[in-house]
Scaffold this motif. Sequence first.
Motif, PDB file in Angstrom:
ATOM      1  N   VAL A 203      12.553   4.542   5.833  1.00  0.00           N
ATOM      2  CA  VAL A 203      13.526   3.465   6.359  1.00  0.00           C
ATOM      3  C   VAL A 203      14.897   3.543   5.565  1.00  0.00           C
ATOM      4  O   VAL A 203      15.911   3.525   6.011  1.00  0.00           O
ATOM      5  CB  VAL A 203      13.007   2.145   6.385  1.00  0.00           C
ATOM      6  N   ILE A 204      14.880   3.433   4.134  1.00  0.00           N
ATOM      7  CA  ILE A 204      15.802   3.393   3.403  1.00  0.00           C
ATOM      8  C   ILE A 204      16.572   4.770   3.451  1.00  0.00           C
ATOM      9  O   ILE A 204      17.788   4.903   3.541  1.00  0.00           O
ATOM     10  CB  ILE A 204      15.603   3.198   1.793  1.00  0.00           C
ATOM     11  N   LYS A 205      15.753   5.810   3.464  1.00  0.00           N
ATOM     12  CA  LYS A 205      16.557   7.067   3.470  1.00  0.00           C
ATOM     13  C   LYS A 205      17.351   7.190   4.757  1.00  0.00           C
ATOM     14  O   LYS A 205      18.487   7.890   4.740  1.00  0.00           O
ATOM     15  CB  LYS A 205      15.426   8.271   3.613  1.00  0.00           C
ATOM     16  N   ASN A 206      16.781   6.720   5.878  1.00  0.00           N
ATOM     17  CA  ASN A 206      17.443   6.848   7.147  1.00  0.00           C
ATOM     18  C   ASN A 206      18.018   5.432   7.791  1.00  0.00           C
ATOM     19  O   ASN A 206      18.278   5.319   9.007  1.00  0.00           O
ATOM     20  CB  ASN A 206      16.395   7.282   8.090  1.00  0.00           C
ATOM     21  N   LYS A 207      18.531   4.695   6.896  1.00  0.00           N
ATOM     22  CA  LYS A 207      19.036   3.455   7.234  1.00  0.00           C
ATOM     23  C   LYS A 207      20.483   3.573   7.898  1.00  0.00           C
ATOM     24  O   LYS A 207      21.379   4.485   7.339  1.00  0.00           O
ATOM     25  CB  LYS A 207      19.319   2.466   5.999  1.00  0.00           C
ATOM     26  N   PRO A 208      20.716   2.951   8.928  1.00  0.00           N
ATOM     27  CA  PRO A 208      21.936   3.018   9.748  1.00  0.00           C
ATOM     28  C   PRO A 208      22.992   2.664   9.049  1.00  0.00           C
ATOM     29  O   PRO A 208      22.788   1.525   8.238  1.00  0.00           O
ATOM     30  CB  PRO A 208      21.593   2.167  11.071  1.00  0.00           C
TER      31      PRO A 208
ATOM     32  N   CYS B  18       0.869  -1.336   0.034  1.00  0.00           N
ATOM     33  CA  CYS B  18      -0.006  -0.145  -0.003  1.00  0.00           C
ATOM     34  C   CYS B  18       0.840   1.312  -0.127  1.00  0.00           C
ATOM     35  O   CYS B  18       2.115   1.058   0.072  1.00  0.00           O
ATOM     36  CB  CYS B  18      -1.001  -0.120   1.295  1.00  0.00           C
ATOM     37  N   ASP B  19       0.285   2.214  -0.159  1.00  0.00           N
ATOM     38  CA  ASP B  19       0.982   3.421  -0.510  1.00  0.00           C
ATOM     39  C   ASP B  19       1.595   3.921   0.947  1.00  0.00           C
ATOM     40  O   ASP B  19       2.798   4.353   1.044  1.00  0.00           O
ATOM     41  CB  ASP B  19       0.033   4.889  -0.817  1.00  0.00           C
ATOM     42  N   ALA B  20       0.885   3.776   1.983  1.00  0.00           N
ATOM     43  CA  ALA B  20       1.528   3.863   3.543  1.00  0.00           C
ATOM     44  C   ALA B  20       2.858   3.194   3.613  1.00  0.00           C
ATOM     45  O   ALA B  20       3.957   3.551   4.203  1.00  0.00           O
ATOM     46  CB  ALA B  20       0.431   3.517   4.460  1.00  0.00           C
ATOM     47  N   CYS B  21       2.729   1.880   3.355  1.00  0.00           N
ATOM     48  CA  CYS B  21       3.968   1.076   3.556  1.00  0.00           C
ATOM     49  C   CYS B  21       5.163   1.425   2.539  1.00  0.00           C
ATOM     50  O   CYS B  21       6.341   1.300   2.698  1.00  0.00           O
ATOM     51  CB  CYS B  21       3.656  -0.447   3.392  1.00  0.00           C
ATOM     52  N   VAL B  22       4.838   1.926   1.316  1.00  0.00           N
ATOM     53  CA  VAL B  22       5.822   2.372   0.427  1.00  0.00           C
ATOM     54  C   VAL B  22       6.264   3.546   0.954  1.00  0.00           C
ATOM     55  O   VAL B  22       7.661   3.932   0.986  1.00  0.00           O
ATOM     56  CB  VAL B  22       5.165   2.836  -0.944  1.00  0.00           C
ATOM     57  N   ALA B  23       5.704   4.680   1.653  1.00  0.00           N
ATOM     58  CA  ALA B  23       6.218   5.691   2.188  1.00  0.00           C
ATOM     59  C   ALA B  23       7.032   5.311   3.446  1.00  0.00           C
ATOM     60  O   ALA B  23       8.251   5.930   3.604  1.00  0.00           O
ATOM     61  CB  ALA B  23       5.053   6.902   2.688  1.00  0.00           C
ATOM     62  N   LEU B  24       6.683   4.545   4.125  1.00  0.00           N
ATOM     63  CA  LEU B  24       7.320   3.932   5.497  1.00  0.00           C
ATOM     64  C   LEU B  24       8.555   3.380   4.873  1.00  0.00           C
ATOM     65  O   LEU B  24       9.869   3.462   5.471  1.00  0.00           O
ATOM     66  CB  LEU B  24       6.358   3.125   6.441  1.00  0.00           C
ATOM     67  N   SER B  25       8.669   2.619   3.683  1.00  0.00           N
ATOM     68  CA  SER B  25      10.000   1.952   3.205  1.00  0.00           C
ATOM     69  C   SER B  25      10.868   2.885   2.723  1.00  0.00           C
ATOM     70  O   SER B  25      12.082   2.829   3.001  1.00  0.00           O
ATOM     71  CB  SER B  25       9.566   1.163   2.162  1.00  0.00           C
TER      72      SER B  25
END
Length: 116
Positions: free
Chosen positions: A42-47, A32-39
């Motif tokens: 997460v990718i943007k802020n990956k440690p 869903c669009d919400a999980c795409v945004a969350l993903s």
Amino acid sequence: MTKGSVVNRCSFCNRSAEDVDTLVAGAGVYICDACVALSAEVIKNKPDGPKRTTPVWEGIDDDTLLAHLPRIDAIRHQVDDDLRCWVGEARRRGMSWDRVGEALGMRRQSAWERFS
């Protein structure tokens, strides 16, 4: 919705297509669009550091583990429904139970028993 109809759900959060703005279909999965945004977040802020692909079992308490089981089970049902649709399309196209079984790593009889 008719009895027995398949409701498409996000493979990540398990929300139905009716409960999200957009549901993108993949090969047997949906997001869903919400999980795409969350993903994306997460990718943007990956440690930095080692990558881990399995849960850290020591960090999950018993109640959290048990609470997660119904979500996994719901996704299993969604995948089973999707597999039935794909097998149905293969049969509609005239593919034999031999070919379907071979693709799934099972015998013709087992494929027929499971999906007919």
